[in-house]
Every structure is written in C-alpha cells, then in structure tokens.
Design an enzyme around this catalytic site. Structure first.
Site, PDB file in Angstrom:
ATOM      1  N   SER A 134      45.104   4.921  31.813  1.00 21.35           N
ATOM      2  CA  SER A 134      45.600   3.969  30.814  1.00 21.35           C
ATOM      3  C   SER A 134      44.464   3.417  29.973  1.00 21.35           C
ATOM      4  O   SER A 134      43.347   3.257  30.441  1.00 21.35           O
ATOM      5  CB  SER A 134      46.338   2.803  31.463  1.00 21.35           C
ATOM      6  N   LYS A 188      51.095   4.259  37.630  1.00 17.27           N
ATOM      7  CA  LYS A 188      50.933   4.272  36.166  1.00 17.27           C
ATOM      8  C   LYS A 188      52.284   4.037  35.481  1.00 17.27           C
ATOM      9  O   LYS A 188      52.370   3.330  34.473  1.00 17.27           O
ATOM     10  CB  LYS A 188      50.325   5.600  35.702  1.00 17.27           C
ATOM     11  N   ASN A 192      53.254   0.966  32.973  1.00 20.26           N
ATOM     12  CA  ASN A 192      53.871   1.089  31.652  1.00 20.26           C
ATOM     13  C   ASN A 192      55.131   0.243  31.540  1.00 20.26           C
ATOM     14  O   ASN A 192      55.410  -0.319  30.479  1.00 20.26           O
ATOM     15  CB  ASN A 192      54.200   2.555  31.359  1.00 20.26           C
TER      16      ASN A 192
END
Ligand SMILES: *[C@@H]1O[C@H](CO)[C@@H](O)[C@H](O)[C@H]1NC(C)=O
Length: 488
Positions: A134, A188, A192
């Site tokens: 990220s 991840k 998000n």
C-alpha cells in the site's frame, strides 16, 4: 549487464507500481532484475534506473534470462493485474524456477486465489508469498507499507530487503510477517475497506462544512490543513487540504474539485471487505455505508432525475438558512464527529481481521498491523499509534471502543458528533458513514437492545424459541393463544 553478477531479487510486471518498487529496491542497495513481456517497459525502467542515480538494476527480455539472472534461492516479486495475469506470469516464470525459490505476488489479489496458487507452487517445491503493498505510486517508490503473508521461510529469505524498502517510522519499518496462507492479501483487503471508510467520512465532513456551513474551498483547505496538525493528522486529511487549493486550469475558472464528476470508481477490495464481514457475522456498517455510497454515486443520471422530481414536489436540494450556522462551532463539531466516526470504522476493520484470524488460525497481531499502517500506506495516520498501543495494552480487547483511552475520547466527542449528524439529517444532507458509526457506537454501548422483541416475533411465527434474562434454558410460548386469551 554483466552476466556474471547475479541479482538478489527480481521483479516482473513493470507498470508504474512495479517500476517504482523496483527502483526503490535498487536504491536501497539491492541489485535487482526486472522483466516485462512488453520490452519497452523494460527499457523505460532501465532508463529511469539510469537517470535516478545509476541504480543497480538490470533488464531482461524473456522469462528464462530473467529467472536465471537471480541468486538462489530466487525471489521474484510479480506486480501485475490480479486474476488471470498472475497465473500467466507464474506459469511463464516457474518453468525456470527451482525448488526453494519463491514467488511473491504484490497485487491486490483475492486471498483465496493466493491460497490456491500456494498449493500449486508447493507441488513444484516453490515457496509463495501474497504481499499487500500500500502507498500508491509514491509509496512504492519511496517506502510503502508491506503486508507479506504465506511461507515464513520465504519471508526470512527477503526480510532484510523488505525492512529497507518499506516506509520507516519511529518504531521500525512498516512491514511485518503477517501470517500464513492468504493473510497478507486479506489484511491488505481490510486496509482498503478501512480506506473506503476514511474517504467516505472525510467527504461527509466536506459536504456538511460546504453545504450546511457554507464554507468555500479556501476555507476548507485551511481547515483540513489545521486538522492535519492535530489528532486527525493523516495522509488523507493532508491530501484533502491540498485538493481544495488546486484551481481549474481546464476552464480557467474556479477550483478543480468543483468540476469533478461525482461518481466514484472502485476495484473490488471494498466489496470483498463487506462480503467477508457478512460471511463472518461482523458488523461493519461504516465500511458498508462507504461502499453503498460509491454505488449510489454511480447513479448520476438517476440522482439528477430524482432531484428534479422532488424539487417539483417542493423538496429542493438547496439548504436554507446556511447563514444561521455558527461556522467556528460547526468546524469544531465536525472535527470531533470525524474522529469519533473514524474510531468506529477502525474498530469494525480490526474486528473483521480478528474474526478471520480465528477462523483461519493465522494468529494475526492487531497491534502490529496498526503499527505497519503508521507509515507508507494510504490510511497512515498518527492515531494508528494509539490503536497499536490499545492492542498492546490488551491483545484480547473485545472492541477498540472499550479501550479505556478510546472510550474516554468517544464520550468526550459524542455530543459534538450527535450535533453534526442531527444537523445533517435535519438539513437533508446525507451522512451515511458518520451516522452508521454513531449507530454502531450507540448499539454497542447499550446493555439492553430491542432484540428481545425480534426474538418474540421469531418465536411467535416460527417457534424458534428464545432465552430469558432471568433463568437458563430455551423457551417457546404459544403467543397467539395467550394473546387471544388476554384480549378477552
Ligand atoms: C508488462 O506490461 C504490460 C503493459 O504494458 C502488462 O499488461 C503486462 O501484464 C506486464 N507484465 C508482464 C509480466 O509481462
């Protein structure tokens, strides 16, 4: 390149993220080989490596040369579009890889795809990591947050590289071994989802300040800038302040933000987060509200038509009496509402991570996850350190909201929060994220909910039975019979 010297690591897939991550790795002193099917991408990357400081990067034009240019055991990062391109790239490369070598998928992949590929890879003796990356393009180049999950041995092979390449914060590099299986991709994904929530909450703060408070872009730039010097300090608040400063060069009039079509794009990780929350029976209303808001933003033509229909009926979009609002007070209230709403959203994301960790036996360390999100990534924020500390104080914390420090903050902010949500509702400005957060808080903190009535209804029509508050056991009542009797 000199064929005698082998690279420490390889990277395949040279779109901007891939190029930037490769340059970052090279800049940290790790010789790297790069490959892309499209040869111009290789040349582009070589050219950049040259211009950005003679970085130790070599380009390769076919999978075989690429793989054979790597030191054993080989580690290859692939950064291509999730789904079929990942399978194709693995197929092309693994033909030349040997037992003990590692494939690292750095894309936003669905975690089950990673787990499937892990099984395939291990059949050939290959190790596998699914690594969340990220930070966008800049993060990849100058220090991302990295979330590697899968083979621990594969992680140990490259952890010295990852430690240097990741963003650096006061308590270390923004990378940690996440856990087994597809945990890196899953973490991840939830990152998000939390990012969706943050962005939605910020857009609601903007909406209230602009449309209820009557604030202009210059004032908004200043306020967000000021917020970025306090407890809300974060990447998203910072870039929001910047956005309000940019003028529109296309038309030569006004600010660019006002010219942007109000339709949000998305690539799927937010939807997966909400689907997973539902699968695991975890309430994630703020994240779900942000997803729904993106869906509704897509209905631009329908919304415009609806606006006309309701205007004709006397309900216009314009908000009256904007002048009557105490701006200074509203700004302060919105700041507090945003902060409190954000805590609820992170609480939801963390609970989803814990539930998945228990289901899969990943042993996720929530405090450590908060720590590696402190830098590099899109949700990086000062308050993540406080979340880290909360889980360090009590790894078994049931919910972030009941950590003593956060609990105190929620109570301190709840009056302002209610004023903002109440005012927005009264004025007809939708605040789905902030109100979902407030409802989450108000539901969670109540020892007694009206669920007793729902249980009674279920038992009435479906004999689903219910439990009592005052004695153990499952009960069923002949509700209609007793009610008829009572009426007489
Ligand atoms: C190479 O570049 C193209 C785009 O130019 C991309 O579609 C492809 O997936 C890339 N990756 C590999 C491994 O070839």
């Amino acid at each position: 390149m000199e064929s005698a010297t082998l690279s420490q690591i390889g990277l395949a897939g040279l779109a901007v993220m891939g190029q930037n991550l490769a340059l970052n790795i090279a800049e940290k002193g790790f010789p790297i080989s790069v490959y892309n099917r499209t040869t111009s991408k290789v040349d582009e990357t070589l050219d950049r490596a040259h211009r950005e400081g003679q970085l130790p990067l070599t380009g390769h034009y076919n999978p075989k040369d690429f793989v054979l240019s790597l030191q054993k055991p080989r580690s290859v990062i692939i950064l291509v579009k999730a789904g079929a391109p990942v399978d194709q790239t693995i197929a092309a490369l693994s033909a030349y890889m040997e037992p003990g070598d590692t494939i690292i998928d750095g894309g936003n992949e669905w975690y089950e795809n990673t787990e499937r590929r892990m099984v395939d890879a291990s059949a050939n003796g290959l190790l596998y990591l699914g690594m969340g990356v990220s930070g966008g393009e800049d993060g990849a180049r100058y220090g991302p947050s990295l979330m590697p999950g899968g083979s621990h041995r594969a992680y140990l092979n490259i952890h010295n590289i990852l430690d240097k390449v990741a963003a650096q914060v006061d308590d270390g590099p923004c990378v940690t071994y996440i856990g087994e299986g597809g945990s890196g991709n899953f973490v991840k994904m939830v990152h998000n989802g939390i990012e969706y929530g943050d962005m939605q909450l910020i857009s609601e703060a903007y909406d209230v300040l602009k449309n209820v408070g009557g604030l202009g872009n210059d004032e908004l730039a200043e306020i967000f800038g000021e917020w970025n010097r306090g407890e809300l300090e974060s990447f998203l608040i910072e870039i929001t302040s910047d956005i309000f400063k940019v003028e529109d060069h296309e038309s030569g009039k006004g600010h660019l933000v006002d010219k942007i079509l109000d339709k949000t794009g998305m690539k799927g990780t937010g939807k997966w987060t909400v689907q997973q929350a539902a699968e695991l029976s975890i309430a994630a209303p703020t994240i779900a509200a942000s997803l729904d808001s993106r869906y509704m933003s897509g209905l631009k033509e329908e919304r415009e038509a609806a606006s006309k229909i309701f205007s004709k009926e006397g309900l216009t979009e314009e908000i009256n009496n904007v002048g009557g609002v105490d701006k200074k007070k509203l700004v302060d209230d919105v700041r507090q509402a945003l902060y409190a709403s954000k805590i609820c959203s992170y609480a939801q994301g963390m609970n989803l991570l814990r539930a998945k960790s228990l289901e899969k036996g990943w042993g996720l360390n929530l405090g450590e996850l908060a720590r590696i999100w402190k830098g590099g990534c899109i949700i990086r924020a000062v308050f993540l350190d406080r979340i880290k500390q909360a889980y360090q104080r009590n790894p078994g914390l049931a919910n972030l909201l009941v950590d003593p420090e956060f609990a105190r903050e929620m109570v301190q902010r709840q009056a302002a929060w209610r004023r903002v949500v109440g005012l927005a509702i009264q004025k007809g400005v939708s605040v789905p994220g902030m109100s979902a957060s407030l409802q989450y808080f108000d539901t969670y903190r109540r020892g007694r909910l009206p669920a007793n009535l729902v249980q009674a209804q279920r038992d009435y029509f479906g004999a689903h039975t219910y439990e009592r508050v005052d004695r153990p056991g499952a009960y069923h009542t002949e509700w209609s019979k007793l009610a008829r009797k009572a009426r007489v």
